[in-house]
Enzyme design. Structure first.
Site, short mmCIF file in Angstrom:
data_model
loop_
_atom_site.label_atom_id
_atom_site.label_comp_id
_atom_site.label_asym_id
_atom_site.label_seq_id
_atom_site.Cartn_x
_atom_site.Cartn_y
_atom_site.Cartn_z
N SER A 180 4.11 2.78 7.99
CA SER A 180 3.61 1.85 7.26
C SER A 180 4.81 1.09 6.46
CB SER A 180 2.80 2.29 6.10
OG SER A 180 1.49 2.43 6.89
N GLY A 181 4.95 -0.09 6.40
CA GLY A 181 6.16 -0.79 5.29
C GLY A 181 7.27 -1.08 6.20
N HIS A 224 0.87 -1.20 -0.05
CA HIS A 224 0.00 0.07 -0.09
C HIS A 224 1.00 1.25 -0.16
CE1 HIS A 224 0.45 0.17 4.37
NE2 HIS A 224 0.44 1.29 4.14
N ASP A 269 -0.31 -7.61 1.72
CA ASP A 269 0.08 -6.20 1.68
C ASP A 269 1.59 -6.21 2.10
OD1 ASP A 269 0.38 -3.49 1.45
OD2 ASP A 269 -0.49 -3.27 3.73
N GLY A 272 2.81 6.83 8.44
CA GLY A 272 4.53 6.99 8.30
C GLY A 272 5.27 5.79 8.49
#
Length: 267
Positions: free
Chosen positions: A214-215, A73, A119, A212
């Site tokens: 995320s990942g 995402h 994801d 922020g």
């Protein structure tokens, strides 16, 4: 035990995975705090040019000299991306840090944006990064490993310090104990949104990943002191970053070892 993966063939012998030169200071405080500089040397900042110049949008994890793991995402076909490695402060100029463009970005072919299924994404760097005291890869856990409820893991990132607050300048870490799948799937937790290819952590209403982050990685320590990346920050509550019984949900990395190997060997 750590999965060897085909990508470990690219790991330099001078630096193993998951063993920082500067080990993190592990606080028992539930709120996030500044990390010891370069104590999470696999943490990267994924930056896009969506605002006209490169800015931090997501985190990610270096898993070899050429490959970075992040969330699907985080990626949009509309923008270009670069990866900053070896960073502590996003604003300061730091010796030993490096910014690299991307050669290819592969999002999971079955990524479902509505349900946050699969994801996960891999980024191939434009050139191999040289491992150092400030840049080294994390380990990936063996496919058979299942985190137990209450396992003490840490989320790291430059995400927002509060739900509507600013992004962090200094890399943050926060203790997020794992929430067992049988609890996380209860109706008043995440119910059916949490699948067996996800890891839940946190949910105390105080500490969580935020926009922020995320990942970025869910870091869990092995008995030998090394660190595995067990999760990729995927989603949290739309009501805010710190909602009771709505733990941060991570894509479960060791559910995707076959996919990671396929991508790495194909590009």
């Amino acid at each position: 035990m750590r999965s060897l993966l085909v990508l470990t063939l690219m790991v330099a012998t001078a630096y193993g995975c998951g063993l920082p030169t500067f080990p993190p200071v592990l606080s028992r405080v539930v709120a996030g705090d500044d990390v010891r500089p370069h104590s999470w040397p696999w943490q990267i900042s994924l930056q896009s040019d969506s605002s006209g110049r490169y800015r931090h949008v997501c985190g990610g994890t270096l898993i070899s000299s050429l490959w970075v793991l992040t969330a699907a995402h985080c990626i949009s076909d509309r923008y270009s991306y670069r990866v900053e490695l070896g960073k502590h402060s996003l604003q300061a100029s730091e010796e030993g840090s490096v910014a690299l463009s991307t050669a290819v970005i592969i999002t999971h072919e079955d990524y479902n944006v509505l349900l946050s299924r699969n994801d996960i994404a891999l980024i191939k760097l434009s050139s191999p990064v040289t491992f150092s005291d400030t840049i080294m890869p994390a380990c990936i856990p063996d496919a058979a490993v299942t985190l137990q409820h209450g396992s003490r893991c840490y989320v790291t990132g430059w995400g927002r310090l509060l739900t509507e607050g600013p992004l962090a300048d200094i890399l943050q870490q926060a203790l997020l104990p794992v929430v067992g799948h049988d609890i996380c799937t209860q109706p008043d937790w995440w119910s059916v949104l949490a699948t067996d290819k996800m890891v839940c952590a946190g949910g105390d209403g105080i500490t969580a990943g935020c926009n922020g982050d995320s990942g970025g990685p869910l870091n869990c320590q092995n008995p030998d002191g090394s660190w595995d990346v067990h999760g990729v920050v995927s989603f949290g509550s739309g009501l805010g970053c710190n909602v009771l019984q709505k733990p941060t949900v991570f894509t479960k990395v060791n559910s995707y070892i076959s996919w990671i190997n396929t991508v790495v060997s194909s590009y």
